[in-house]
Design a protein around this motif. Structure first.
Motif, PDB file in Angstrom:
ATOM      1  N   SER A 152       0.832  -1.199   0.000  1.00 30.72           N
ATOM      2  CA  SER A 152       0.000   0.000   0.000  1.00 30.72           C
ATOM      3  C   SER A 152       0.871   1.254   0.000  1.00 30.72           C
ATOM      4  O   SER A 152       2.013   1.245   0.456  1.00 30.72           O
ATOM      5  CB  SER A 152      -0.915   0.001   1.226  1.00 30.72           C
ATOM      6  N   THR A 181       4.656  -7.117   6.815  1.00 29.21           N
ATOM      7  CA  THR A 181       3.374  -6.727   7.370  1.00 29.21           C
ATOM      8  C   THR A 181       3.018  -5.334   6.860  1.00 29.21           C
ATOM      9  O   THR A 181       3.705  -4.360   7.147  1.00 29.21           O
ATOM     10  CB  THR A 181       3.387  -6.729   8.903  1.00 29.21           C
ATOM     11  N   MET A 187      -3.646  -3.615   5.805  1.00 25.41           N
ATOM     12  CA  MET A 187      -4.322  -4.591   6.669  1.00 25.41           C
ATOM     13  C   MET A 187      -4.105  -6.015   6.181  1.00 25.41           C
ATOM     14  O   MET A 187      -5.029  -6.837   6.150  1.00 25.41           O
ATOM     15  CB  MET A 187      -5.818  -4.275   6.785  1.00 25.41           C
ATOM     16  N   GLU A 188      -2.854  -6.333   5.800  1.00 23.30           N
ATOM     17  CA  GLU A 188      -2.550  -7.672   5.306  1.00 23.30           C
ATOM     18  C   GLU A 188      -1.054  -7.953   5.427  1.00 23.30           C
ATOM     19  O   GLU A 188      -0.241  -7.035   5.575  1.00 23.30           O
ATOM     20  CB  GLU A 188      -2.989  -7.830   3.857  1.00 23.30           C
ATOM     21  N   LYS A 209      -1.256 -13.430   0.104  1.00 26.66           N
ATOM     22  CA  LYS A 209      -1.501 -12.388   1.093  1.00 26.66           C
ATOM     23  C   LYS A 209      -2.419 -12.963   2.166  1.00 26.66           C
ATOM     24  O   LYS A 209      -3.332 -13.728   1.868  1.00 26.66           O
ATOM     25  CB  LYS A 209      -2.155 -11.155   0.450  1.00 26.66           C
ATOM     26  N   TYR A 210      -2.144 -12.583   3.403  1.00 29.44           N
ATOM     27  CA  TYR A 210      -2.974 -13.031   4.530  1.00 29.44           C
ATOM     28  C   TYR A 210      -3.614 -11.803   5.162  1.00 29.44           C
ATOM     29  O   TYR A 210      -2.926 -10.855   5.541  1.00 29.44           O
ATOM     30  CB  TYR A 210      -2.119 -13.772   5.561  1.00 29.44           C
ATOM     31  N   SER A 211      -4.944 -11.812   5.249  1.00 29.36           N
ATOM     32  CA  SER A 211      -5.665 -10.644   5.768  1.00 29.36           C
ATOM     33  C   SER A 211      -6.491 -10.972   6.996  1.00 29.36           C
ATOM     34  O   SER A 211      -7.506 -10.335   7.265  1.00 29.36           O
ATOM     35  CB  SER A 211      -6.567 -10.051   4.672  1.00 29.36           C
ATOM     36  N   ARG A 247      -5.001  -5.724  11.873  1.00 31.99           N
ATOM     37  CA  ARG A 247      -3.970  -4.706  11.686  1.00 31.99           C
ATOM     38  C   ARG A 247      -2.619  -5.298  12.056  1.00 31.99           C
ATOM     39  O   ARG A 247      -2.174  -5.211  13.196  1.00 31.99           O
ATOM     40  CB  ARG A 247      -4.273  -3.486  12.556  1.00 31.99           C
ATOM     41  N   ASP A 260      -1.274  -8.840  15.785  1.00 29.56           N
ATOM     42  CA  ASP A 260      -2.464  -8.113  15.347  1.00 29.56           C
ATOM     43  C   ASP A 260      -2.754  -7.042  16.391  1.00 29.56           C
ATOM     44  O   ASP A 260      -3.160  -7.344  17.508  1.00 29.56           O
ATOM     45  CB  ASP A 260      -3.637  -9.089  15.221  1.00 29.56           C
TER      46      ASP A 260
END
Length: 323
Positions: A212, A232, A237-238, A251-253, A262, A278
């Motif tokens: 992002s 991270t 948020m992934e 990707k892990y969300s 988060r 998280d």
């Protein structure tokens, strides 16, 4: 020193002495009554046998050590989450807190932000103060490194318009650095061998940014035992995982139990599993090397996490205040 503070200190000392005697008594009980029943450990020993021992230890720790732990304010806890059975390392069904280390960042305006294990006996800690403190496993400060005086720093390479927001060493001792532009419009990952840039990872096959943009958050980064690069992306948020060539793997969300995810701190164990802090749920997600969810560790982790050379998880508990 006022009379009230003096009596409070005496009360704390007496309480700690009482707890110490209880710990000594319980240690003798473990050695004399519990340990002999499980001394003959071999390949045929079942997981249930190991879990019984760990449960007994945990019950004693929770009963007698919690009052001692709460005497600190911002703490670092060594948490045993990998069950060391003959020939394998497996995530335990329940973690065991076996030591608590006083953080050097304990004032109201200086809280713990991250921890990084250095071998077996040392931990690098950072807070919102402009310094890095290296401590040993008893909390003794071994070295303080100021970070605000950039004029005295030694730079191996020039970043020009880029700003570093995360770094780690790869298994081959290459340096992986996540960075953003000063205007926050671009993000990338660069691999260095010494001071030479040998790889840049920025876009996917469609020319889109893998990470992002337009935001100033950190991009903590690590390499797992498969050689994958794991980042991270707090703003996105992934967790973004790429292979060593920079190709996106997955990707892990998050997981449905904690819908808002988060991710901030990240570490990887010898099984290529990723442990992810998280910050919204204040829990640790464990995923395997292919991105599948394994389990949660419901434990405060906002102050950072790292894995030492003995495969123990070290967690920074930013909000651990005496009550």
């Amino acid at each position: 020193m006022g009379s009230h503070k003096h009596h409070a200190i005496i009360h704390i000392i007496e309480s700690l002495q009482q707890q110490l005697q209880l710990i000594i008594s319980d240690t003798e009980e473990l050695e004399n009554d519990i340990l002999p029943n499980y001394r003959k450990v071999n390949q045929s020993t079942t997981a249930e046998d190991f879990d019984k021992v760990l449960t007994a230890i945990k019950e004693q720790e929770e009963k007698n050590c919690v009052p001692v732990h709460k005497a600190g304010r911002y703490t670092i806890k060594s948490v045993d989450v990998l069950l060391k059975r003959p020939g394998t390392l497996k995530v335990m069904d329940d973690h065991v807190v076996f030591s608590t280390i006083q953080s050097p960042f304990g004032d109201d305006d200086k809280y713990l932000k991250s921890v990084q294990c250095v071998g077996r006996d040392k931990i690098l800690t950072t807070g919102n103060a402009c310094e890095i403190k290296q401590i040993d496993r008893t909390g003794v400060i071994l070295q303080t490194i100021p970070t605000h005086d950039w004029d005295k720093g030694e730079f191996l390479f020039s970043l020009k318009d880029w700003y570093p927001v995360g770094l780690c060493y790869a298994k081959n001792w290459d340096l992986l650095v996540s960075m953003r532009t000063t205007d926050m419009e671009l993000r990338r990952i660069v691999r260095y061998s010494g001071s030479t840039e040998i790889q840049e990872i920025q876009f996917n096959g469609l020319g889109q940014s893998l990470l992002s943009t337009d935001i100033a958050y950190l991009l903590p980064i690590t390499e797992n035992s498969n050689g994958d690069i794991c980042v991270t992306d707090y703003a996105g948020m992934e967790v973004v995982v790429m292979d060593s060539s920079g190709e996106l793997r997955f990707k892990y969300s998050g997981n449905p139990t904690y819908r808002n995810f988060r991710p901030l701190h990240i570490a990887s164990d010898v099984n290529a599993q990723m442990l992810i802090c998280d910050t919204l749920g204040n829990v640790i997600h464990i995923i395997d090397g292919d991105g599948s969810f394994v389990r949660y560790i419901e434990y405060p982790c906002y102050g950072g996490l790292s894995i030492d050379t003995d495969h123990n998880l070290v967690i920074g508990d930013r909000h651990s205040k005496s009550k």
